[in-house]
Design a protein around this motif. Structure first.
Motif, short mmCIF file in Angstrom:
data_model
loop_
_atom_site.label_atom_id
_atom_site.label_comp_id
_atom_site.label_asym_id
_atom_site.label_seq_id
_atom_site.Cartn_x
_atom_site.Cartn_y
_atom_site.Cartn_z
N GLY A 59 38.44 -40.94 73.41
CA GLY A 59 39.33 -39.78 73.52
C GLY A 59 38.61 -38.46 73.43
O GLY A 59 37.69 -38.18 74.20
N LEU A 60 39.00 -37.67 72.48
CA LEU A 60 38.43 -36.34 72.29
C LEU A 60 37.42 -36.34 71.15
O LEU A 60 37.43 -35.46 70.29
CB LEU A 60 39.54 -35.31 72.02
N GLY A 61 36.53 -37.35 71.15
CA GLY A 61 35.49 -37.40 70.14
C GLY A 61 35.85 -38.21 68.92
O GLY A 61 35.27 -38.01 67.86
N GLU A 62 36.78 -39.14 69.06
CA GLU A 62 37.23 -39.93 67.92
C GLU A 62 36.49 -41.26 67.82
O GLU A 62 35.83 -41.70 68.74
CB GLU A 62 38.74 -40.21 68.03
N LEU A 63 36.69 -41.89 66.66
CA LEU A 63 36.17 -43.23 66.43
C LEU A 63 37.03 -44.25 67.18
O LEU A 63 38.23 -44.04 67.35
CB LEU A 63 36.20 -43.57 64.94
#
Length: 151
Positions: A59-63
């Motif tokens: 996504g937008l830099g998630e785990l």
């Protein structure tokens, strides 16, 4: 030394890098715990003396979803026994995502800092737009990591 490997993966690349790391670390004579579904209790029972985190970014830099429960358990607990242990992070991402490139790895680095785990070397960033063999691309970094663990 007892090394715990935690991993987060969406399509399996980060998990393959973690499995490859497990073999390299075992071959160097260390005991390794690697279970992609490990819980905080599993890690605490193992009593690690070092950590390696391998994660992709979504996504937008998630785990990745499979790592979020463990990440949350650790963050909520902040086990004091892990303070001062050595660790390292391998992050997989795609540089075309700009600011969020390897954001999952950055989250784990921040968690390690909160835990007092000291980074043995700078986080390895593997760019999916440049490599199709992240396992082999991680080998030089892993060799250095193992060398520092053994020192």
């Amino acid at each position: 030394m007892k090394v715990a490997i935690v991993s987060g993966s969406v399509y399996g690349s980060a998990e393959e890098v973690a499995r490859h790391a497990q073999q390299i670390i075992k071959d160097a004579g260390h005991q390794v715990l690697f279970n992609p579904r490990a819980t905080l209790a599993d890690l605490q029972a193992f009593a690690p003396e070092a950590f390696l985190a391998v994660t992709s970014t979504t996504g937008l830099g998630e785990l990745p979803d499979n790592l979020v429960p463990l990440y949350s358990q650790i963050r909520d607990t902040l086990p004091a026994a892990w303070r001062g242990l050595p660790g390292g992070v391998i992050a997989l991402g795609d540089a075309s995502y700009g600011d969020t490139f390897c954001g999952g790895g950055e989250q784990l680095r921040e968690l390690f800092q909160e835990l007092g785990i000291h980074e043995l070397q700078a986080m390895l960033r593997l760019d999916a737009s440049e490599t199709v063999t992240p396992e082999s691309d991680a080998e030089p970094w892993l060799a250095e990591f193992v060398g520092k663990l053994s020192a």
